[in-house]
Design an enzyme around this catalytic site. Structure first.
Site, mmCIF file in Angstrom:
data_model
loop_
_atom_site.group_PDB
_atom_site.id
_atom_site.type_symbol
_atom_site.label_atom_id
_atom_site.label_comp_id
_atom_site.label_asym_id
_atom_site.label_seq_id
_atom_site.Cartn_x
_atom_site.Cartn_y
_atom_site.Cartn_z
ATOM 1 N N ARG A 1 23.707 75.083 70.811
ATOM 2 C CA ARG A 1 23.413 74.053 69.810
ATOM 3 C C ARG A 1 21.992 74.179 69.272
ATOM 4 O O ARG A 1 21.744 73.932 68.092
ATOM 5 C CB ARG A 1 23.605 72.683 70.462
ATOM 6 C CG ARG A 1 23.563 71.508 69.524
ATOM 7 C CD ARG A 1 23.714 70.246 70.380
ATOM 8 N NE ARG A 1 23.657 69.014 69.657
ATOM 9 C CZ ARG A 1 22.561 68.503 69.103
ATOM 10 N NH1 ARG A 1 21.426 69.156 69.165
ATOM 11 N NH2 ARG A 1 22.622 67.338 68.479
ATOM 12 N N TYR B 1 34.798 52.562 62.534
ATOM 13 C CA TYR B 1 33.682 53.345 61.990
ATOM 14 C C TYR B 1 33.650 53.298 60.467
ATOM 15 O O TYR B 1 32.589 53.238 59.849
ATOM 16 C CB TYR B 1 33.754 54.803 62.458
ATOM 17 C CG TYR B 1 33.215 54.991 63.855
ATOM 18 C CD1 TYR B 1 31.849 54.911 64.113
ATOM 19 C CD2 TYR B 1 34.068 55.224 64.926
ATOM 20 C CE1 TYR B 1 31.345 55.064 65.392
ATOM 21 C CE2 TYR B 1 33.576 55.381 66.215
ATOM 22 C CZ TYR B 1 32.214 55.303 66.437
ATOM 23 O OH TYR B 1 31.725 55.448 67.693
ATOM 24 N N ARG C 1 34.971 64.737 77.342
ATOM 25 C CA ARG C 1 33.619 65.139 76.930
ATOM 26 C C ARG C 1 33.042 66.251 77.808
ATOM 27 O O ARG C 1 31.831 66.333 78.003
ATOM 28 C CB ARG C 1 32.662 63.942 76.905
ATOM 29 C CG ARG C 1 33.107 62.809 75.990
ATOM 30 C CD ARG C 1 33.109 63.256 74.529
ATOM 31 N NE ARG C 1 33.056 62.113 73.646
ATOM 32 C CZ ARG C 1 31.948 61.708 73.011
ATOM 33 N NH1 ARG C 1 30.840 62.380 73.112
ATOM 34 N NH2 ARG C 1 31.987 60.658 72.235
ATOM 35 N N ASP D 1 34.979 66.374 66.652
ATOM 36 C CA ASP D 1 34.712 64.941 66.824
ATOM 37 C C ASP D 1 35.814 64.156 66.128
ATOM 38 O O ASP D 1 36.447 64.647 65.185
ATOM 39 C CB ASP D 1 33.349 64.563 66.241
ATOM 40 C CG ASP D 1 32.845 63.266 66.881
ATOM 41 O OD1 ASP D 1 32.177 63.349 67.921
ATOM 42 O OD2 ASP D 1 33.159 62.179 66.364
ATOM 43 N N ARG E 1 26.669 68.124 76.253
ATOM 44 C CA ARG E 1 25.290 68.166 76.746
ATOM 45 C C ARG E 1 25.111 68.317 78.240
ATOM 46 O O ARG E 1 24.012 68.632 78.696
ATOM 47 C CB ARG E 1 24.547 66.912 76.266
ATOM 48 C CG ARG E 1 24.273 66.961 74.781
ATOM 49 C CD ARG E 1 23.980 65.592 74.252
ATOM 50 N NE ARG E 1 25.145 64.726 74.470
ATOM 51 C CZ ARG E 1 25.192 63.454 74.085
ATOM 52 N NH1 ARG E 1 24.164 62.914 73.506
ATOM 53 N NH2 ARG E 1 26.280 62.742 74.291
HETATM 54 O O1 CP3 Z 1 34.398 67.868 75.242
HETATM 55 C C1 CP3 Z 1 35.082 67.133 74.515
HETATM 56 O O2 CP3 Z 1 35.597 66.098 74.939
HETATM 57 C C2 CP3 Z 1 35.369 67.563 73.092
HETATM 58 C C3 CP3 Z 1 34.485 67.108 72.110
HETATM 59 C C4 CP3 Z 1 34.394 65.635 71.696
HETATM 60 C C5 CP3 Z 1 33.219 65.141 71.094
HETATM 61 N N1 CP3 Z 1 33.462 63.867 70.680
HETATM 62 C C6 CP3 Z 1 31.966 65.892 70.916
HETATM 63 C C7 CP3 Z 1 30.708 65.163 70.728
HETATM 64 C C8 CP3 Z 1 35.342 64.594 71.696
HETATM 65 C C9 CP3 Z 1 36.736 64.566 72.266
HETATM 66 C C10 CP3 Z 1 34.728 63.490 71.037
HETATM 67 C C11 CP3 Z 1 35.430 62.213 70.800
HETATM 68 C C12 CP3 Z 1 34.686 61.048 70.285
HETATM 69 N N2 CP3 Z 1 33.657 61.035 69.378
HETATM 70 C C13 CP3 Z 1 34.995 59.714 70.610
HETATM 71 C C14 CP3 Z 1 36.151 59.274 71.483
HETATM 72 C C15 CP3 Z 1 35.906 59.453 72.918
HETATM 73 C C16 CP3 Z 1 34.978 58.460 73.549
HETATM 74 O O3 CP3 Z 1 33.972 58.910 74.119
HETATM 75 O O4 CP3 Z 1 35.278 57.256 73.510
HETATM 76 C C17 CP3 Z 1 34.089 58.886 69.916
HETATM 77 C C18 CP3 Z 1 34.018 57.383 69.958
HETATM 78 C C19 CP3 Z 1 33.247 59.745 69.129
HETATM 79 C C20 CP3 Z 1 32.170 59.354 68.189
HETATM 80 C C21 CP3 Z 1 30.864 59.899 68.599
HETATM 81 N N3 CP3 Z 1 30.488 61.232 68.525
HETATM 82 C C22 CP3 Z 1 29.759 59.173 69.145
HETATM 83 C C23 CP3 Z 1 29.752 57.679 69.408
HETATM 84 C C24 CP3 Z 1 28.734 60.086 69.378
HETATM 85 C C25 CP3 Z 1 27.340 59.794 69.843
HETATM 86 C C26 CP3 Z 1 27.302 59.443 71.254
HETATM 87 C C27 CP3 Z 1 27.435 60.681 72.100
HETATM 88 O O5 CP3 Z 1 28.387 60.749 72.864
HETATM 89 O O6 CP3 Z 1 26.580 61.536 71.963
HETATM 90 C C28 CP3 Z 1 29.228 61.381 69.036
HETATM 91 C C29 CP3 Z 1 28.495 62.657 69.170
HETATM 92 C C30 CP3 Z 1 29.151 63.753 69.946
HETATM 93 N N4 CP3 Z 1 30.467 64.098 69.909
HETATM 94 C C31 CP3 Z 1 28.470 64.650 70.835
HETATM 95 C C32 CP3 Z 1 29.446 65.525 71.315
HETATM 96 C C33 CP3 Z 1 29.244 66.688 72.255
HETATM 97 C C34 CP3 Z 1 26.982 64.652 71.123
HETATM 98 C C35 CP3 Z 1 26.272 65.383 70.034
HETATM 99 C C36 CP3 Z 1 25.188 66.264 70.531
HETATM 100 O O7 CP3 Z 1 25.429 67.450 70.838
HETATM 101 O O8 CP3 Z 1 24.082 65.759 70.616
#
Ligand code: CP3
Length: 342
Positions: free
Chosen positions: A39, A152, A26, A76, A30
């Site tokens: 964004r 999901y 991640r 994602d 943010r």
């Molecule tokens: O930098 C990176 O790692 C690449 C981008 C990436 C995102 N999501 C962007 C994202 C990756 C590899 C993921 C994987 C992901 N997404 C997982 C597996 C990894 C883990 O953390 O266990 C899961 C379970 C998700 C599903 C998901 N997407 C959730 C639960 C959420 C909301 C919670 C959160 O982390 O904000 C997201 C949103 C998300 N995915 C954001 C980002 C940057 C936040 C969105 C924003 O910009 O507000």
């Protein structure tokens, strides 16, 4: 494309490296004000993911700003259910939500196998990123593991218990395997396309691995991860199954190159269970980065000492927390580079 920094790929293959490579799950997101700026000019997360030029831009930000040894494509795991016919909504502050879920045989039959056309925007973002990185560091492609995607698709959102998803494993195992098969087939195609577009290595994220007892995890989840790993032979494969303590020995037998550890997985014990062959990735507690700089450095050195200086890719034990100060993340990265290179 010749890579100027291929530490991550060499470590993944078990080769000796001058120092331990480091990246952060991640890392694109943010924690960086530069990400929030990009964004804020768009309607939200989904538009950012679906706009290849902007996705490439935020993918490269942590390479420039944090100095990581790899980029991970900004996307994602939920793009797979969307491409199969279940669109998601990203609710501000609430996480992802699926208005439609999979409950009946009819729902299951309606699902498509995700194809190249429906995920073309990710593949385009990969091509653009590879071009713009110009060989500075490798690019990591990724997908969710079938079990996490299954959760999901059935629940429609995150959950404390995932009882709907787990109920199916007991109640209707045939249905569960059929859905897992469809997700697996979609994921194999998707990852192969990511590799063809230029991803140098791929990671499979099983975020909800830890909620299943190990026998079920092996039969319903790891079996499908194994199938995916068997079908990707062109690049190294990383498997990160968060919380899968009881399945570490079995994960050690999957046809992957790297096994990710979460921060609760004791390092020496994990090495014994997984075996000497695979490279391990991880596993600093993401909360350790809330500490002061001296503590972060000390914790990082302790981690490096425990893993040893080969067959290790440094990372956190899960994604970086969104409220983390980017300077603290950089402190972790700098310390890995400096201490492991001594
Ligand atoms: O930098 C990176 O790692 C690449 C981008 C990436 C995102 N999501 C962007 C994202 C990756 C590899 C993921 C994987 C992901 N997404 C997982 C597996 C990894 C883990 O953390 O266990 C899961 C379970 C998700 C599903 C998901 N997407 C959730 C639960 C959420 C909301 C919670 C959160 O982390 O904000 C997201 C949103 C998300 N995915 C954001 C980002 C940057 C936040 C969105 C924003 O910009 O507000």
């Amino acid at each position: 494309m010749e890579l100027k920094n291929d530490l991550l790929l060499r470590a993944a293959r078990g080769e000796k490296t001058e120092r331990t490579p480091v990246w952060v799950m991640r890392q694109a997101g943010r924690i960086l004000k530069e990400y929030r700026e990009v964004r804020s000019k768009l309607s939200g997360f989904i538009e950012l993911v679906q706009t290849p030029e902007r996705a490439a831009e935020v993918t490269i930000q942590p390479v420039d700003i944090l100095g990581v040894d790899a980029a991970i494509i900004f996307s994602d795991i939920l793009v797979i259910p969307e491409a199969m016919g279940l669109p998601y909504i990203m609710e501000e502050g609430n996480g992802p939500f699926f208005p439609n879920t999979i409950k009946t045989d009819a729902d299951l039959d309606k699902l498509r196998i995700a194809d190249e056309d429906s995920l073309g925007y990710v593949l385009e973002a990969i091509k653009l990123t590879v071009r713009e990185l110009d060989g500075r560091v490798p690019l990591i492609g990724f997908a969710g593991a079938p079990w996490t995607i299954f959760c999901y698709m059935v629940e429609g959102r995150g959950s404390k218990t995932f009882s709907e998803a787990r109920k199916i494993l007991y109640d209707n195992p045939g249905f569960a395997h059929k859905l897992m098969d469809k997700i697996t087939e979609s994921t194999i195609r998707y990852l192969k396309n990511q590799v063809a577009a230029g991803a140098n290595i791929v990671q499979i994220f099983d975020s909800w691995a830890g909620i299943l007892p190990s026998e079920q995890y092996n039969n319903f989840a790891l079996k499908y991860i194994s199938k995916i790993a068997d079908s990707i032979s062109e690049v190294p494969v990383i498997v990160f199954a968060k919380g899968a303590y009881g399945s570490r020995r079995s994960i050690g037998r999957v046809n992957c190159d790297v096994v990710g550890l979460d921060w609760n997985m004791e390092i020496t014990e994990s090495r014994t269970l997984i075996g000497a062959e695979k490279t391990l990735q991880g596993n600093l507690d993401p909360a350790a980065l809330y500490a002061g700089f001296d503590t972060i450095k000390a914790e990082t050195r302790k981690m490096i000492d425990q893993f040893g200086k080969s067959k290790h890719i440094a990372n956190l034990g899960h994604g970086v927390y969104p409220d983390m100060n980017a300077d603290k993340v950089k402190c972790f990265i700098d310390e890995v580079k400096e201490y492991s290179g001594k």
